[in-house]
Design an enzyme around this catalytic site. Structure first.
Site, PDB file in Angstrom:
ATOM      1  N   HIS A   1      28.949  44.192  41.382  1.00 22.32           N
ATOM      2  CA  HIS A   1      29.469  43.400  40.260  1.00 22.32           C
ATOM      3  C   HIS A   1      28.580  42.177  40.072  1.00 22.32           C
ATOM      4  O   HIS A   1      28.419  41.393  41.001  1.00 22.32           O
ATOM      5  CB  HIS A   1      30.909  42.954  40.532  1.00 22.32           C
ATOM      6  CG  HIS A   1      31.909  44.078  40.421  1.00 22.32           C
ATOM      7  ND1 HIS A   1      33.226  43.864  40.124  1.00 22.32           N
ATOM      8  CD2 HIS A   1      31.762  45.412  40.555  1.00 22.32           C
ATOM      9  CE1 HIS A   1      33.850  45.030  40.078  1.00 22.32           C
ATOM     10  NE2 HIS A   1      32.994  45.985  40.350  1.00 22.32           N
TER      11      HIS A   1
ATOM     12  N   TYR B   1      40.416  37.452  37.242  1.00 23.86           N
ATOM     13  CA  TYR B   1      41.306  36.479  37.865  1.00 23.86           C
ATOM     14  C   TYR B   1      42.034  35.782  36.720  1.00 23.86           C
ATOM     15  O   TYR B   1      41.390  35.083  35.921  1.00 23.86           O
ATOM     16  CB  TYR B   1      40.519  35.443  38.667  1.00 23.86           C
ATOM     17  CG  TYR B   1      39.872  35.970  39.934  1.00 23.86           C
ATOM     18  CD1 TYR B   1      38.660  36.654  39.896  1.00 23.86           C
ATOM     19  CD2 TYR B   1      40.469  35.765  41.175  1.00 23.86           C
ATOM     20  CE1 TYR B   1      38.067  37.132  41.061  1.00 23.86           C
ATOM     21  CE2 TYR B   1      39.878  36.238  42.348  1.00 23.86           C
ATOM     22  CZ  TYR B   1      38.686  36.917  42.285  1.00 23.86           C
ATOM     23  OH  TYR B   1      38.097  37.382  43.434  1.00 23.86           O
TER      24      TYR B   1
HETATM   25  C1  DHB Z   1      40.325  41.603  46.220  1.00 22.67           C
HETATM   26  C2  DHB Z   1      40.940  40.658  46.996  1.00 22.67           C
HETATM   27  C3  DHB Z   1      40.692  39.326  46.774  1.00 22.67           C
HETATM   28  O1  DHB Z   1      41.269  38.391  47.533  1.00 22.67           O
HETATM   29  C4  DHB Z   1      39.812  38.921  45.778  1.00 22.67           C
HETATM   30  O2  DHB Z   1      39.591  37.602  45.566  1.00 22.67           O
HETATM   31  C5  DHB Z   1      39.200  39.870  45.016  1.00 22.67           C
HETATM   32  C6  DHB Z   1      39.455  41.219  45.229  1.00 22.67           C
HETATM   33  C7  DHB Z   1      40.598  43.040  46.452  1.00 22.67           C
HETATM   34  O3  DHB Z   1      41.413  43.371  47.334  1.00 22.67           O
HETATM   35  O4  DHB Z   1      40.036  43.882  45.756  1.00 22.67           O
END
Ligand code: DHB
Length: 391
Positions: A72, A202
């Site tokens: 990513h 997010y």
């Molecule tokens: C995932 C978990 C996280 O804490 C994060 O910030 C991004 C992805 C995950 O489990 O995919």
């Protein structure tokens, strides 16, 4: 039994240490209370920093990761019904993150260790450590067949997680613990559905945080902020989808839904144990520190501890000098506190706090505006997210 480094815990920290020590010609025995199956199937986080990926590739652990991991180049911050891309690659001079589940890393590590003839004891019980300030400390445990066993070693690595026995072996006057508990948890699901987005999302919403992540082309991982003592079975699938759709809505975005096959609730806390060493016992990973999951630093921090610790142990055997070992806690704690700050910051940036005033909520939105519109603020976020080189 006799070995150079006795390792308590076959999680990412313990297994990676055993692997790196093996490459440096140093013997180890790893023990864990869990079965191999439990270790290889428990769902945890899934984001690897560039430095973690580089180390895995350089030490022969990268084949499946390179094939099956998802690269990513950025991620999205979503608030006020709009998405804002953080171009991590462009902002960090080329660093990216890789989505590859922690239990896949563990499978690769266990496979590599066993192929090299490693001694890993799964399913042990009643582990205790003794004589950690003596020249040859001891690990006692009951093996899978119910037989009492003892490992005599030069050093013990306490990689046995937050609830393990090793940290407790450091006497309290020497051990200082820093704690913060957050008044919410994450409700996590795994579902069979195609990805809704090419990158992680997010989301900050008045109802609370949500995170859209992935595991494969057919399996998606999603989370939403919930009550910390929420029971996973208290939410029906329909209610979960309604909540996730609402929190991520905007610009016509719709999550692709599918059957949910796992639900769990993740606790949110920050924790650091200082010091990380007493005598010949060294703590690493969750045994010494926990971060809230926002930003996915936990596994990557454990990898950094082990990178430093393995190098220090190799140097002590090669040179008879304990200089790097003596520096281990201070060196590791620098990055640990930096990650503590980042994880706390990203958590407060994106979550709903029940006691937030209208001013607090406006200030939170202003901060999101800042990190999505100021290059310098976005660069700070991207650098922390992608992680600096190990060490
Ligand atoms: C995932 C978990 C996280 O804490 C994060 O910030 C991004 C992805 C995950 O489990 O995919």
């Amino acid at each position: 039994m006799r070995t150079q480094v006795g390792i308590v815990g076959a999680g990412p920290a313990g297994l990676l240490l055993s692997h790196l020590l093996h490459l440096a010609g140093i013997s180890s025995i790893v023990i864990d209370t869990r079965s191999r199956e439990a270790i290889e199937t428990t769902i945890r986080a899934g984001v690897l920093e560039q430095g973690t990926v580089d180390l895995m590739v350089e030490t022969g652990l990268g084949n499946r990761l390179k094939r099956e991991g998802f690269n990513h180049q950025g991620f999205e911050l979503r608030f006020g019904g709009k998405g804002h891309r953080i171009n991590v690659q462009a902002l960090t001079g080329g660093r990216i993150i890789t989505v590859y589940a922690q239990h896949e890393v563990l499978k690769d590590l266990i496979h590599a260790r066993l192929a090299a003839g490693a001694d890993i004891r799964f399913g042990v019980s009643q582990t205790s450590v003794h004589g950690i300030t003596d020249e040859h400390p001891l690990i006692h445990f009951i093996d899978e067949c119910g037989q009492p066993q003892q490992i005599r070693c030069d050093y013990i690595a306490g990689c046995d997680g937050f609830f393990g026995v090793c940290r407790q072996a450091i006497p309290e006057p020497i051990r200082e613990e820093y704690f913060r508990v957050y008044p919410f948890g994450w409700f996590g699901i795994l579902c069979n559905a195609p990805a809704s987005s090419n990158e992680l999302i997010y989301a900050r919403h008045e109802l609370g945080f949500a995170l859209i992540s992935t595991r494969s082309a057919q399996v998606q991982r999603m989370y939403f902020q919930c009550d910390p003592d929420q029971r996973p079975d208290a939410w029906s699938d329909d209610r979960i989808w309604a909540e996730l759709q609402t929190r991520t809505a905007g610009d016509g975005f719709m999550l692709k839904e599918g059957p949910i096959f796992q639900k769990n609730v993740v606790a949110m806390r920050s924790f650091v144990c200082e010091t990380m060493r007493h005598g010949r016992l060294f703590l690493a990973g969750d045994a010494a520190h926990i971060v809230p999951p926002t930003g996915a630093k936990g596994l990557n921090l454990a990898v950094n501890d082990i990178f430093i610790l393995a190098r220090a142990l190799a140097s002590s055997y090669a040179t008879d000098s304990t200089e790097l070992l003596d520096l281990y806690p201070a060196t590791a704690l620098r990055r640990i506190w930096r990650a503590q700050h980042f994880s706390w910051w990203m958590t407060t940036l994106l979550h709903r706090f029940e006691d937030a005033t209208p001013f607090d909520r406006k200030r939170q939105l202003a901060e999101l505006e800042l990190v999505t519109h100021s290059i310098s603020a976005a660069t700070t976020l991207a650098e922390n997210y992608a992680g600096t080189p190990l060490g």
